[in-house]
Design a protein around this motif. Sequence first.
Motif, mmCIF file in Angstrom:
data_model
loop_
_atom_site.group_PDB
_atom_site.id
_atom_site.type_symbol
_atom_site.label_atom_id
_atom_site.label_comp_id
_atom_site.label_asym_id
_atom_site.label_seq_id
_atom_site.Cartn_x
_atom_site.Cartn_y
_atom_site.Cartn_z
ATOM 1 N N PHE A 71 0.850 -1.187 0.000
ATOM 2 C CA PHE A 71 0.000 0.000 0.000
ATOM 3 C C PHE A 71 0.888 1.239 0.000
ATOM 4 C CE2 PHE A 71 -2.818 -3.255 1.392
ATOM 5 C CZ PHE A 71 -4.104 -2.823 1.107
ATOM 6 N N GLY A 72 0.485 2.241 -0.726
ATOM 7 C CA GLY A 72 1.290 3.459 -0.800
ATOM 8 C C GLY A 72 1.238 4.305 0.455
ATOM 9 N N ARG A 73 0.112 4.218 1.151
ATOM 10 C CA ARG A 73 -0.076 5.070 2.321
ATOM 11 C C ARG A 73 -0.590 4.291 3.526
ATOM 12 N NH1 ARG A 73 -3.510 9.316 -1.096
ATOM 13 N NH2 ARG A 73 -3.962 7.336 -2.080
ATOM 14 N N VAL A 74 -0.013 4.595 4.680
ATOM 15 C CA VAL A 74 -0.441 3.960 5.924
ATOM 16 C C VAL A 74 -0.609 5.058 6.976
ATOM 17 C CG1 VAL A 74 0.134 2.288 7.731
ATOM 18 C CG2 VAL A 74 0.840 1.830 5.366
ATOM 19 N N VAL A 75 -1.696 4.973 7.740
ATOM 20 C CA VAL A 75 -1.928 5.935 8.824
ATOM 21 C C VAL A 75 -1.885 5.196 10.158
ATOM 22 C CG1 VAL A 75 -3.446 7.721 9.767
ATOM 23 C CG2 VAL A 75 -3.537 7.187 7.307
ATOM 24 N N VAL A 76 -1.020 5.634 11.061
ATOM 25 C CA VAL A 76 -0.998 5.067 12.413
ATOM 26 C C VAL A 76 -1.909 5.962 13.252
ATOM 27 C CG1 VAL A 76 0.400 4.460 14.423
ATOM 28 C CG2 VAL A 76 1.314 4.104 12.103
ATOM 29 N N ALA A 77 -3.122 5.448 13.528
ATOM 30 C CA ALA A 77 -4.147 6.240 14.226
ATOM 31 C C ALA A 77 -4.183 5.964 15.726
ATOM 32 C CB ALA A 77 -5.510 5.970 13.592
ATOM 33 N N ILE A 78 -3.209 5.206 16.211
ATOM 34 C CA ILE A 78 -3.113 4.913 17.650
ATOM 35 C C ILE A 78 -2.760 6.228 18.364
ATOM 36 C CG2 ILE A 78 -1.792 3.663 19.419
ATOM 37 C CD1 ILE A 78 -1.077 1.599 17.162
ATOM 38 N N GLY A 79 -3.429 6.507 19.479
ATOM 39 C CA GLY A 79 -3.136 7.761 20.175
ATOM 40 C C GLY A 79 -2.591 7.563 21.574
ATOM 41 N N ALA A 80 -3.355 6.864 22.415
ATOM 42 C CA ALA A 80 -3.026 6.766 23.830
ATOM 43 C C ALA A 80 -1.672 6.102 24.099
ATOM 44 C CB ALA A 80 -4.137 6.037 24.565
ATOM 45 N N SER A 81 -1.358 5.049 23.381
ATOM 46 C CA SER A 81 -0.087 4.371 23.632
ATOM 47 C C SER A 81 1.019 4.921 22.717
ATOM 48 C CB SER A 81 -0.237 2.865 23.435
ATOM 49 O OG SER A 81 1.052 2.264 23.457
ATOM 50 N N VAL A 82 1.866 5.778 23.301
ATOM 51 C CA VAL A 82 2.978 6.361 22.537
ATOM 52 C C VAL A 82 3.911 5.243 22.077
ATOM 53 C CG1 VAL A 82 4.993 7.895 22.643
ATOM 54 C CG2 VAL A 82 2.850 8.586 23.710
ATOM 55 N N ALA A 84 3.242 2.032 21.408
ATOM 56 C CA ALA A 84 2.676 1.262 20.278
ATOM 57 C C ALA A 84 2.719 2.100 19.002
ATOM 58 C CB ALA A 84 1.248 0.832 20.601
ATOM 59 N N SER A 85 2.441 3.399 19.127
ATOM 60 C CA SER A 85 2.435 4.277 17.964
ATOM 61 C C SER A 85 3.837 4.393 17.361
ATOM 62 C CB SER A 85 1.845 5.626 18.407
ATOM 63 O OG SER A 85 2.507 6.708 17.868
ATOM 64 N N VAL A 86 4.828 4.644 18.201
ATOM 65 C CA VAL A 86 6.215 4.798 17.733
ATOM 66 C C VAL A 86 6.754 3.497 17.137
ATOM 67 C CG1 VAL A 86 8.590 5.199 18.532
ATOM 68 C CG2 VAL A 86 6.742 6.709 19.294
ATOM 69 N N LEU A 87 6.493 2.380 17.820
ATOM 70 C CA LEU A 87 7.003 1.097 17.315
ATOM 71 C C LEU A 87 6.309 0.699 16.011
ATOM 72 C CD1 LEU A 87 7.454 -0.977 20.620
ATOM 73 C CD2 LEU A 87 9.199 0.246 19.289
#
Length: 144
Positions: A71-82, A84-87
């Motif tokens: 896929f050309g684009r991916v959105v990491v929409a996780i907010g509360a867990s920094v 999980a979002s960073v990893l």
Amino acid sequence: ARSTDDSGIVIIGLGRFGCHLAGSLTQLGHEVLAVDRSPDRVQRWSAQLDRVVQADATEEAALRQLGVADFGRVVVAIGASVEASVLSVLALTELGVPQIWARATSEKHAKILASVGAHHVVFPEAETGERVAHLIVSRMLDFI
Ligand code: ATP
């Protein structure tokens, strides 16, 4: 199979923000692959969204197996867990995803996301607060 349709977008994290994002992109005619590690969340959205799969997005191998790299684009929409979002962003960077969008909940979070390879960082709460403030003020002007 490698997707040649670059309108496909992966959404990681089906919280309040992620589910609205996935729903809007689907309505706009994009192919959406939604990923959440919670089986309950996956179950909850599987009727409304075309493709919803259960996986831990911090696991590069799991993302590869799902074909996320195609896929050309991916959105990491996780907010509360920094963490999980960073990893998750790190795993996507390692996969070589061309356009990584990520949600930040603070300026420091945003800096870390950019340093691990996010191309675009958004602040949904801050941006919505700002927009609503302008909306309220402009509506007030209508009544002066
Ligand atoms: P929102 O404000 O959008 O409701 P939130 O901040 O309350 O989000 P988060 O902790 O950001 O909640 O989680 C959003 C979603 O991301 C949840 O459905 C959660 O299961 C999912 N999620 C969290 N970590 C991972 C992960 N490692 N892989 C995949 N999905 C994840």
